[in-house]
Motif scaffolding. Structure first.
Motif, PDB file in Angstrom:
ATOM      1  N   VAL A  89       9.647 -37.616  38.687  1.00 50.59           N
ATOM      2  CA  VAL A  89       8.245 -37.740  39.084  1.00 50.59           C
ATOM      3  C   VAL A  89       8.022 -37.030  40.411  1.00 50.59           C
ATOM      4  CG1 VAL A  89       6.561 -39.377  40.015  1.00 50.59           C
ATOM      5  CG2 VAL A  89       7.647 -39.837  37.827  1.00 50.59           C
ATOM      6  N   THR A  90       6.990 -36.215  40.491  1.00 54.30           N
ATOM      7  CA  THR A  90       6.662 -35.510  41.722  1.00 54.30           C
ATOM      8  C   THR A  90       5.176 -35.162  41.743  1.00 54.30           C
ATOM      9  OG1 THR A  90       7.196 -33.577  43.098  1.00 54.30           O
ATOM     10  CG2 THR A  90       7.249 -33.269  40.717  1.00 54.30           C
ATOM     11  N   HIS A  91       4.648 -34.962  42.955  1.00 54.57           N
ATOM     12  CA  HIS A  91       3.298 -34.426  43.085  1.00 54.57           C
ATOM     13  C   HIS A  91       3.365 -32.990  43.594  1.00 54.57           C
ATOM     14  CE1 HIS A  91       4.247 -35.745  47.192  1.00 54.57           C
ATOM     15  NE2 HIS A  91       3.451 -34.768  47.571  1.00 54.57           N
ATOM     16  N   ASP A  92       4.601 -32.476  43.786  1.00 57.17           N
ATOM     17  CA  ASP A  92       4.829 -31.135  44.328  1.00 57.17           C
ATOM     18  C   ASP A  92       4.943 -30.136  43.178  1.00 57.17           C
ATOM     19  OD1 ASP A  92       6.122 -28.768  45.333  1.00 57.17           O
ATOM     20  OD2 ASP A  92       6.768 -29.888  47.087  1.00 57.17           O
ATOM     21  N   GLN A  93       3.922 -29.296  43.027  1.00 58.03           N
ATOM     22  CA  GLN A  93       3.894 -28.357  41.913  1.00 58.03           C
ATOM     23  C   GLN A  93       5.074 -27.393  41.944  1.00 58.03           C
ATOM     24  OE1 GLN A  93       1.447 -28.941  44.118  1.00 58.03           O
ATOM     25  NE2 GLN A  93      -0.577 -28.862  43.183  1.00 58.03           N
TER      26      GLN A  93
ATOM     27  N   LEU B  58       7.961 -26.851  39.007  1.00 57.69           N
ATOM     28  CA  LEU B  58       8.154 -25.561  38.355  1.00 57.69           C
ATOM     29  C   LEU B  58       9.571 -25.050  38.568  1.00 57.69           C
ATOM     30  CD1 LEU B  58       4.791 -23.745  39.232  1.00 57.69           C
ATOM     31  CD2 LEU B  58       5.380 -24.964  37.137  1.00 57.69           C
ATOM     32  N   THR B  59      10.150 -25.329  39.729  1.00 60.66           N
ATOM     33  CA  THR B  59      11.483 -24.835  40.062  1.00 60.66           C
ATOM     34  C   THR B  59      12.564 -25.538  39.256  1.00 60.66           C
ATOM     35  OG1 THR B  59      10.816 -24.297  42.326  1.00 60.66           O
ATOM     36  CG2 THR B  59      13.172 -24.589  41.931  1.00 60.66           C
ATOM     37  N   MET B  60      12.442 -26.847  39.063  1.00 58.96           N
ATOM     38  CA  MET B  60      13.543 -27.644  38.547  1.00 58.96           C
ATOM     39  C   MET B  60      13.494 -27.917  37.050  1.00 58.96           C
ATOM     40  SD  MET B  60      13.759 -30.477  41.612  1.00 58.96           S
ATOM     41  CE  MET B  60      15.334 -31.137  41.103  1.00 58.96           C
ATOM     42  N   SER B  61      12.336 -27.839  36.438  1.00 66.28           N
ATOM     43  CA  SER B  61      12.139 -28.450  35.120  1.00 66.28           C
ATOM     44  C   SER B  61      12.363 -27.502  33.952  1.00 66.28           C
ATOM     45  CB  SER B  61      10.712 -29.011  35.024  1.00 66.28           C
ATOM     46  OG  SER B  61      10.413 -29.812  36.137  1.00 66.28           O
ATOM     47  N   ASP B  62      12.831 -28.090  32.843  1.00 65.20           N
ATOM     48  CA  ASP B  62      12.792 -27.398  31.549  1.00 65.20           C
ATOM     49  C   ASP B  62      11.368 -27.449  31.003  1.00 65.20           C
ATOM     50  OD1 ASP B  62      15.633 -26.930  31.476  1.00 65.20           O
ATOM     51  OD2 ASP B  62      15.881 -29.048  30.959  1.00 65.20           O
ATOM     52  N   ARG B  63      10.754 -28.630  31.134  1.00 65.98           N
ATOM     53  CA  ARG B  63       9.337 -28.786  30.793  1.00 65.98           C
ATOM     54  C   ARG B  63       8.671 -29.653  31.849  1.00 65.98           C
ATOM     55  NH1 ARG B  63       8.003 -31.267  25.310  1.00 65.98           N
ATOM     56  NH2 ARG B  63       9.814 -32.593  25.799  1.00 65.98           N
ATOM     57  N   VAL B  64       7.351 -29.526  31.918  1.00 69.11           N
ATOM     58  CA  VAL B  64       6.566 -30.318  32.857  1.00 69.11           C
ATOM     59  C   VAL B  64       5.459 -31.021  32.077  1.00 69.11           C
ATOM     60  CG1 VAL B  64       5.097 -30.270  34.912  1.00 69.11           C
ATOM     61  CG2 VAL B  64       7.034 -28.688  34.729  1.00 69.11           C
TER      62      VAL B  64
ATOM     63  N   SER C  75      -6.568 -26.328  30.336  1.00 68.75           N
ATOM     64  CA  SER C  75      -7.803 -26.848  30.927  1.00 68.75           C
ATOM     65  C   SER C  75      -7.926 -26.324  32.344  1.00 68.75           C
ATOM     66  CB  SER C  75      -7.800 -28.382  30.935  1.00 68.75           C
ATOM     67  OG  SER C  75      -6.840 -28.879  31.853  1.00 68.75           O
ATOM     68  N   ALA C  76      -9.145 -26.406  32.864  1.00 71.51           N
ATOM     69  CA  ALA C  76      -9.377 -25.984  34.239  1.00 71.51           C
ATOM     70  C   ALA C  76      -8.592 -26.862  35.209  1.00 71.51           C
ATOM     71  CB  ALA C  76     -10.875 -26.041  34.553  1.00 71.51           C
ATOM     72  N   PHE C  77      -8.448 -28.153  34.888  1.00 71.63           N
ATOM     73  CA  PHE C  77      -7.684 -29.035  35.760  1.00 71.63           C
ATOM     74  C   PHE C  77      -6.245 -28.566  35.902  1.00 71.63           C
ATOM     75  CE2 PHE C  77      -4.589 -32.474  36.010  1.00 71.63           C
ATOM     76  CZ  PHE C  77      -4.906 -33.018  37.239  1.00 71.63           C
ATOM     77  N   VAL C  78      -5.583 -28.265  34.783  1.00 73.77           N
ATOM     78  CA  VAL C  78      -4.189 -27.823  34.831  1.00 73.77           C
ATOM     79  C   VAL C  78      -4.075 -26.498  35.578  1.00 73.77           C
ATOM     80  CG1 VAL C  78      -2.179 -27.125  33.463  1.00 73.77           C
ATOM     81  CG2 VAL C  78      -3.586 -29.057  32.728  1.00 73.77           C
ATOM     82  N   GLY C  79      -4.984 -25.575  35.296  1.00 71.67           N
ATOM     83  CA  GLY C  79      -4.969 -24.300  35.987  1.00 71.67           C
ATOM     84  C   GLY C  79      -5.137 -24.454  37.477  1.00 71.67           C
ATOM     85  N   ASP C  80      -5.977 -25.377  37.887  1.00 70.93           N
ATOM     86  CA  ASP C  80      -6.241 -25.599  39.305  1.00 70.93           C
ATOM     87  C   ASP C  80      -5.091 -26.330  39.980  1.00 70.93           C
ATOM     88  OD1 ASP C  80      -7.877 -25.501  41.615  1.00 70.93           O
ATOM     89  OD2 ASP C  80      -8.534 -27.548  41.271  1.00 70.93           O
ATOM     90  N   PHE C  81      -4.410 -27.199  39.239  1.00 67.78           N
ATOM     91  CA  PHE C  81      -3.357 -28.023  39.824  1.00 67.78           C
ATOM     92  C   PHE C  81      -2.032 -27.275  39.934  1.00 67.78           C
ATOM     93  CE2 PHE C  81      -0.333 -31.604  39.955  1.00 67.78           C
ATOM     94  CZ  PHE C  81      -0.859 -32.287  41.034  1.00 67.78           C
ATOM     95  N   ILE C  82      -1.780 -26.340  39.011  1.00 69.53           N
ATOM     96  CA  ILE C  82      -0.522 -25.601  38.996  1.00 69.53           C
ATOM     97  C   ILE C  82      -0.722 -24.275  39.721  1.00 69.53           C
ATOM     98  CG2 ILE C  82       1.237 -24.509  37.561  1.00 69.53           C
ATOM     99  CD1 ILE C  82       1.315 -27.472  37.283  1.00 69.53           C
ATOM    100  N   GLY C  83      -0.220 -24.161  40.932  1.00 70.65           N
ATOM    101  CA  GLY C  83      -0.317 -22.918  41.678  1.00 70.65           C
ATOM    102  C   GLY C  83      -1.725 -22.629  42.170  1.00 70.65           C
TER     103      GLY C  83
END
Length: 399
Positions: free
Chosen positions: A223-227, A231-237, A260-268
């Motif tokens: 669990v993390t709030h750090d995008q 992205l660095t550690m995961s096989d999937r998110v 979605s716009a939410f995912v696009g805005d939250f990731i990077g």
């Protein structure tokens, strides 16, 4: 081969370490310790508030999956239900073929690493690591051998006699990781374990944890709030919003193709431009950017229905897929604006461009260091150019 471990997938033995000798039987070649974790329609209610809402997810054996979301999204509640510290209001949790939905935490055979380490202050590092084995009444000779190997595995040789207050934050977290994995749990849960560390140490431990997980084949839910960390550690998110799964995919899928716009805005980093929908043309969605030109965009995967003509929509584009040109030099420009700031970030310049959309919005453009990028200054009138297929269309910015 005794207590030597077989490196999963290679058939090559290694000397005893953190997982080599717990079980009396030697592992078969290529065997992973991880088991699949299945969540089925999981829900958690607190009176009228819904913290987790109908989450269904299968995490593959040996997979590193991060649960990513903003504060209050439900990610920690989801993890505590998997651990058994919270009981779900409804739904099912399976580890392999075992239904653990209402099983006590100590019966689930799950490893847990917390942000604040949760080490026993009155026990040495070695005794902290040994604690899960002694609770399982493992032979003391085997415990000592396992602990020595575990300390070496997390790069703490010679630190076994130190107490937590004699260790740095990073060293304490290494002890916590060793304690969580020493009894070979099929599932390892990590709740923002690096959140209290400085950036450089956090990045070092990210690589160490990922490397350890790959060698052992453990199933990890992180669990993390750090995008960037996810992205660095995961096989999937798994991106969580308002207690629901917004999108599950590989880091590359989430970054390139947010649904979605939410995912696009939250990731990077992501720019969002207001536009009016004009309809389809040659298979593309045509929009007129506010203060800009008519451009072609591709719809997000979940936007299967056409928008009404004239509807206000959001056009999303990553900063690195935009570039600048002196005003009037490029006929393919999507917008015109003025350079508000230029930030040198080592390998690239990040420009903030104030567009002529009438709302004083700032557009971020990332360009590699070079003569062209270095020539732009604050106050320059510029045209903004987008790469082919860089623009994505969304209905709005809601999750």
């Amino acid at each position: 081969m005794g207590c030597e471990q077989i490196i999963a997938g290679t058939g090559q033995p290694v000397k005893p370490h953190v997982h080599a000798c717990l079980k009396t039987k030697t592992k078969r070649r290529g065997t992973l310790i991880g088991e699949a974790l299945t969540l089925q329609e999981l829900e958690k209610r607190y009176d009228k508030a819904i913290a987790v809402n109908g989450v269904s997810l299968t995490i593959r054996a040996g997979e590193f999956l991060s649960i990513l979301g903003p504060s209050g999204s439900g990610k920690t509640t989801l993890l505590t239900m998997i651990a058994g510290f919270e009981s779900p209001s409804s739904g099912q949790i399976m580890i392999g073929r075992r239904d653990v939905t209402y099983m006590a935490p100590n019966k689930r055979n799950i490893g847990m690493v917390f942000q604040r380490y949760a080490l026993f202050p009155h026990l040495t590092a070695a005794a902290n690591i040994a604690f899960p084995l002694r609770m399982r009444r493992i032979n003391e000779t085997l415990v000592r051998r396992k602990v020595e190997a575990a300390l070496a595995q997390v790069h703490l040789d010679g630190y076994g006699d130190r107490y937590p207050h004699q260790l740095s934050g990073g060293q304490q977290q290494r002890v916590a990781v060793a304690r969580a994995i020493i009894f070979e749990p099929p599932v390892l849960l990590m709740d923002e374990p690096l959140g209290a560390l400085d950036k450089k140490l956090r990045e070092t431990l990210q690589l160490e944890i990922k490397g350890l997980q790959q060698r052992l084949g453990a199933t990890v839910v992180y669990v993390t709030h750090d995008q960037e960390e996810a992205l660095t550690m995961s096989d999937r998110v798994a991106v969580v919003a308002n207690g629901r799964l917004a999108q599950v995919g590989s880091p590359l899928e989430l970054y390139r193709s947010p649904v979605s716009a939410f995912v696009g805005d939250f990731i990077g980093r992501m720019n969002f431009l207001e536009a009016g929908y004009l309809g389809r043309e040659n298979g593309n969605h045509m929009v007129r950017l506010r203060g800009g030109n008519v451009v072609a965009t591709a719809p997000a995967e979940d936007e299967v229905n056409p928008f009404p003509l004239g509807q206000t929509v959001s056009v999303a584009v990553r900063p690195e897929r935009l570039s600048l040109a002196p005003h009037g030099r490029d006929r393919g420009a999507i917008l015109t604006g003025t350079v508000d700031a230029a930030v040198f970030a080592g390998s690239f310049f990040l420009f903030f461009v104030r567009t002529q959309s009438g709302d004083d919005s700032l557009l971020q453009i990332q360009m590699p260091v070079g003569h062209v990028a270095a020539s732009f200054r604050r106050g320059d009138l510029v045209d903004v150019i987008a790469e082919s297929n860089a623009l994505r269309l969304f209905a709005n910015l809601e999750a």
